[in-house]
Write a protein that holds these residues in place. Structure first.
Motif, PDB file in Angstrom:
ATOM      1  N   LYS A 119       2.009   7.365   7.583  1.00  0.00           N
ATOM      2  CA  LYS A 119       3.031   8.214   6.944  1.00  0.00           C
ATOM      3  C   LYS A 119       4.260   7.397   6.581  1.00  0.00           C
ATOM      4  O   LYS A 119       4.860   7.602   5.516  1.00  0.00           O
ATOM      5  CB  LYS A 119       3.413   9.368   7.869  1.00  0.00           C
ATOM      6  CG  LYS A 119       2.332  10.428   7.964  1.00  0.00           C
ATOM      7  CD  LYS A 119       2.760  11.551   8.893  1.00  0.00           C
ATOM      8  CE  LYS A 119       1.713  12.635   8.950  1.00  0.00           C
ATOM      9  NZ  LYS A 119       2.106  13.738   9.835  1.00  0.00           N
ATOM     10  N   GLU A 120       4.651   6.459   7.442  1.00  0.00           N
ATOM     11  CA  GLU A 120       5.812   5.607   7.169  1.00  0.00           C
ATOM     12  C   GLU A 120       5.604   4.811   5.881  1.00  0.00           C
ATOM     13  O   GLU A 120       6.488   4.744   5.029  1.00  0.00           O
ATOM     14  CB  GLU A 120       6.033   4.658   8.348  1.00  0.00           C
ATOM     15  CG  GLU A 120       7.129   3.630   8.130  1.00  0.00           C
ATOM     16  CD  GLU A 120       7.146   2.567   9.224  1.00  0.00           C
ATOM     17  OE1 GLU A 120       7.585   1.444   8.920  1.00  0.00           O
ATOM     18  OE2 GLU A 120       6.737   2.839  10.365  1.00  0.00           O
ATOM     19  N   THR A 124       0.117   7.292  16.822  1.00  0.00           N
ATOM     20  CA  THR A 124       0.892   6.151  16.337  1.00  0.00           C
ATOM     21  C   THR A 124       0.321   5.625  15.030  1.00  0.00           C
ATOM     22  O   THR A 124       1.065   5.264  14.117  1.00  0.00           O
ATOM     23  CB  THR A 124       0.946   5.034  17.398  1.00  0.00           C
ATOM     24  OG1 THR A 124       1.435   5.585  18.623  1.00  0.00           O
ATOM     25  CG2 THR A 124       1.856   3.906  16.958  1.00  0.00           C
ATOM     26  N   ASP A 139       5.491   7.307   2.845  1.00  0.00           N
ATOM     27  CA  ASP A 139       6.814   7.873   2.559  1.00  0.00           C
ATOM     28  C   ASP A 139       7.739   6.851   1.905  1.00  0.00           C
ATOM     29  O   ASP A 139       8.567   7.202   1.074  1.00  0.00           O
ATOM     30  CB  ASP A 139       7.465   8.407   3.840  1.00  0.00           C
ATOM     31  CG  ASP A 139       6.795   9.673   4.360  1.00  0.00           C
ATOM     32  OD1 ASP A 139       6.000  10.284   3.611  1.00  0.00           O
ATOM     33  OD2 ASP A 139       7.048  10.034   5.532  1.00  0.00           O
ATOM     34  N   SER A 140       7.600   5.593   2.290  1.00  0.00           N
ATOM     35  CA  SER A 140       8.457   4.550   1.724  1.00  0.00           C
ATOM     36  C   SER A 140       7.883   3.959   0.438  1.00  0.00           C
ATOM     37  O   SER A 140       8.442   3.006  -0.102  1.00  0.00           O
ATOM     38  CB  SER A 140       8.704   3.448   2.757  1.00  0.00           C
ATOM     39  OG  SER A 140       7.485   2.849   3.134  1.00  0.00           O
ATOM     40  N   ASP A 165       7.421  -3.777  14.718  1.00  0.00           N
ATOM     41  CA  ASP A 165       8.309  -3.156  13.738  1.00  0.00           C
ATOM     42  C   ASP A 165       7.592  -3.125  12.389  1.00  0.00           C
ATOM     43  O   ASP A 165       7.658  -4.074  11.618  1.00  0.00           O
ATOM     44  CB  ASP A 165       9.618  -3.941  13.634  1.00  0.00           C
ATOM     45  CG  ASP A 165      10.565  -3.355  12.598  1.00  0.00           C
ATOM     46  OD1 ASP A 165      10.338  -2.213  12.134  1.00  0.00           O
ATOM     47  OD2 ASP A 165      11.528  -4.056  12.234  1.00  0.00           O
ATOM     48  N   THR A 166       6.894  -2.039  12.121  1.00  0.00           N
ATOM     49  CA  THR A 166       6.114  -1.949  10.884  1.00  0.00           C
ATOM     50  C   THR A 166       6.998  -1.848   9.645  1.00  0.00           C
ATOM     51  O   THR A 166       6.536  -2.124   8.545  1.00  0.00           O
ATOM     52  CB  THR A 166       5.145  -0.756  10.924  1.00  0.00           C
ATOM     53  OG1 THR A 166       5.873   0.432  11.244  1.00  0.00           O
ATOM     54  CG2 THR A 166       4.053  -0.981  11.955  1.00  0.00           C
ATOM     55  N   SER A 167       8.272  -1.507   9.817  1.00  0.00           N
ATOM     56  CA  SER A 167       9.160  -1.408   8.656  1.00  0.00           C
ATOM     57  C   SER A 167       9.397  -2.766   8.010  1.00  0.00           C
ATOM     58  O   SER A 167       9.838  -2.852   6.862  1.00  0.00           O
ATOM     59  CB  SER A 167      10.494  -0.767   9.048  1.00  0.00           C
ATOM     60  OG  SER A 167      11.210  -1.630   9.914  1.00  0.00           O
ATOM     61  N   ALA A 219       1.430   7.943  12.338  1.00  0.00           N
ATOM     62  CA  ALA A 219       2.852   7.727  12.044  1.00  0.00           C
ATOM     63  C   ALA A 219       3.050   6.494  11.174  1.00  0.00           C
ATOM     64  O   ALA A 219       3.877   6.498  10.251  1.00  0.00           O
ATOM     65  CB  ALA A 219       3.651   7.600  13.342  1.00  0.00           C
ATOM     66  N   ILE A 220       2.297   5.424  11.441  1.00  0.00           N
ATOM     67  CA  ILE A 220       2.394   4.206  10.625  1.00  0.00           C
ATOM     68  C   ILE A 220       1.985   4.493   9.187  1.00  0.00           C
ATOM     69  O   ILE A 220       2.668   4.101   8.234  1.00  0.00           O
ATOM     70  CB  ILE A 220       1.527   3.078  11.228  1.00  0.00           C
ATOM     71  CG1 ILE A 220       2.156   2.572  12.533  1.00  0.00           C
ATOM     72  CG2 ILE A 220       1.336   1.927  10.236  1.00  0.00           C
ATOM     73  CD1 ILE A 220       1.256   1.634  13.338  1.00  0.00           C
TER      74      ILE A 220
END
Length: 196
Positions: free
Chosen positions: A118-119, A112, A122-123, A89-91, A115-116
């Motif tokens: 970008k996550e 993947t 973006d945050s 859970d990278t969040s 995606a990590i």
């Protein structure tokens, strides 16, 4: 290091969770030099690699300048991963660090990994990328301008990134939540502070 700072009456702030995106033949210096000081300063740090689990290792490479037209590559050490890549859970992490070396060449093609990145971008969480690590950021389409080792320049400009000459070589660049190069600025971005 933590005990030394405390013995001198100092305090350390910034023990948030950091994650290192590792890969086979990443540059040894670029993973161990940020990783170990963060741990020594009481930060929670994990190292992950696509298709690998906790306690697996990634071989590292040592790049050296010996007077040839480019750097030489020598075997480094086996870097032990702390957490499994699958199901992570990278969040729950507060910052991302991407070492350079040869690993970004193939990791930039991993959906993947993209995606990590970008996550985190973006945050607006801190992202630190070193040297060839910029290749992953360019593949994710999140890089507007950067500097890095000069041989990365062509890939960056072809990706539409504005290139800042790393002259002198120790120059770093920060753009919002992204920092390239230089450990001291990385520590600032990751909010690690030692005070007396």
């Amino acid at each position: 290091m933590l005990l030394f700072v405390k013995a001198l009456g100092g305090t350390i702030r910034g023990s948030d969770k950091k994650i290192f995106l590792c890969g086979d033949y990443m540059e040894d210096y670029e993973v161990t030099v940020p990783f170990q000081p963060l741990q020594a300063l009481d930060c929670y740090v994990d190292a992950i690699c696509p298709k690998k689990k906790a306690r697996d290792t990634c071989p590292t490479a040592v790049h050296d300048f010996e007077g040839d037209q480019t750097y030489s590559v020598k075997p480094g050490y086996d870097f032990t991963l702390t957490t499994s890549f699958e199901g992570l859970d990278t969040s729950s992490y507060d910052a991302l660090v991407i070492p350079g070396g040869q690993a970004p060449e193939y990791m930039a093609m991993d959906e993947t990994v993209i995606a990590i990145v970008k996550e985190f971008m973006d945050s607006k969480k801190p992202v630190a990328s070193i040297c060839h690590g910029q290749q992953i950021l360019a593949a994710a389409g999140v890089l507007k301008k950067c500097n890095a080792y000069p041989t990365v320049k062509l890939n960056m400009t072809l990706a539409g990134t504005s290139w800042l000459e790393p002259n002198p070589m120790h120059r770093f660049f920060t753009d919002g939540n992204l920092v390239s190069e230089l450990l001291a600025r990385l520590m600032d971005l990751l909010r690690v502070q030692v005070s007396f």
